[in-house]
Design an enzyme around this catalytic site. Sequence first.
Site, PDB file in Angstrom:
ATOM      1  N   ASN A   1      47.124 -15.175  81.257  1.00 34.75           N
ATOM      2  CA  ASN A   1      45.883 -15.734  81.789  1.00 34.75           C
ATOM      3  C   ASN A   1      45.369 -16.937  80.999  1.00 34.75           C
ATOM      4  O   ASN A   1      44.788 -17.852  81.577  1.00 34.75           O
ATOM      5  CB  ASN A   1      44.806 -14.660  81.897  1.00 34.75           C
ATOM      6  CG  ASN A   1      45.137 -13.666  82.989  1.00 34.75           C
ATOM      7  OD1 ASN A   1      45.703 -14.014  84.020  1.00 34.75           O
ATOM      8  ND2 ASN A   1      44.807 -12.408  82.763  1.00 34.75           N
TER       9      ASN A   1
ATOM     10  N   HIS B   1      46.068 -10.160  70.529  1.00 34.72           N
ATOM     11  CA  HIS B   1      45.726 -11.170  71.525  1.00 34.72           C
ATOM     12  C   HIS B   1      45.411 -12.512  70.859  1.00 34.72           C
ATOM     13  O   HIS B   1      45.490 -13.552  71.521  1.00 34.72           O
ATOM     14  CB  HIS B   1      44.537 -10.691  72.361  1.00 34.72           C
ATOM     15  CG  HIS B   1      44.566 -11.128  73.782  1.00 34.72           C
ATOM     16  ND1 HIS B   1      45.722 -11.411  74.486  1.00 34.72           N
ATOM     17  CD2 HIS B   1      43.560 -11.315  74.671  1.00 34.72           C
ATOM     18  CE1 HIS B   1      45.421 -11.750  75.720  1.00 34.72           C
ATOM     19  NE2 HIS B   1      44.106 -11.711  75.862  1.00 34.72           N
TER      20      HIS B   1
ATOM     21  N   ASN C   1      41.225 -15.729  78.152  1.00 35.53           N
ATOM     22  CA  ASN C   1      41.507 -15.901  79.574  1.00 35.53           C
ATOM     23  C   ASN C   1      40.791 -17.082  80.218  1.00 35.53           C
ATOM     24  O   ASN C   1      41.116 -17.441  81.345  1.00 35.53           O
ATOM     25  CB  ASN C   1      41.186 -14.611  80.336  1.00 35.53           C
ATOM     26  CG  ASN C   1      42.120 -13.483  79.929  1.00 35.53           C
ATOM     27  OD1 ASN C   1      43.121 -13.694  79.254  1.00 35.53           O
ATOM     28  ND2 ASN C   1      41.794 -12.281  80.343  1.00 35.53           N
TER      29      ASN C   1
END
Length: 189
Positions: free
Chosen positions: A123, A23, A69
């Site tokens: 996101n 991520h 996000n």
Amino acid sequence: MLRRPIFVASLGNPPPTYTNTFHSAGHTLLESVRYSFRYPEWQRNKSYANGFTSRGADYTLWQSPSLMNVSGKAVSTAWKAFLKDQSSPEERSRARLIILHDELESPLGKIKIKIGGSARGHNGIKSCISSLGGMEFTRIGVGIGRPESRESNDVAAYVMRKMKPAELQKVSDGAGEVMQKMADMAEGS
């Protein structure tokens, strides 16, 4: 011809806990760019949303300090600080923003460049689009692959996993392509 001021921001989750997770592949890729340019070590910068900056003669590199996000507010704050640091209204109008991020739908290490458009479910990019008020920016996604399962818990576990050395190398190898895009944009392309 005058070079364009370029601000390169990476999205990911904050270090050190999330360093080198899938991520945070945007941060990993930007670190490889920083290293390749031989730019100074990262320094926390309060005026740039408390993110990490590294500046050289041609570019300002910045790593978001927030969770992926909800990174848009920090990106917007840092971008405004970057514009404020430019010496003239002309420089401010010519400045460009590049955002590096992970790309779940692309093979590991594949670089995907896009200007504008929808977030396509990402996101962090959704947050940036919202916080930047629809301003157009260049997105550079680095592929992280995806697990076979499409279950949200499996995907979440996958993106939060630390990369193995070979995976880390594949993500880092995209630095050359990113640096070329940066140079093209600085020259006005």
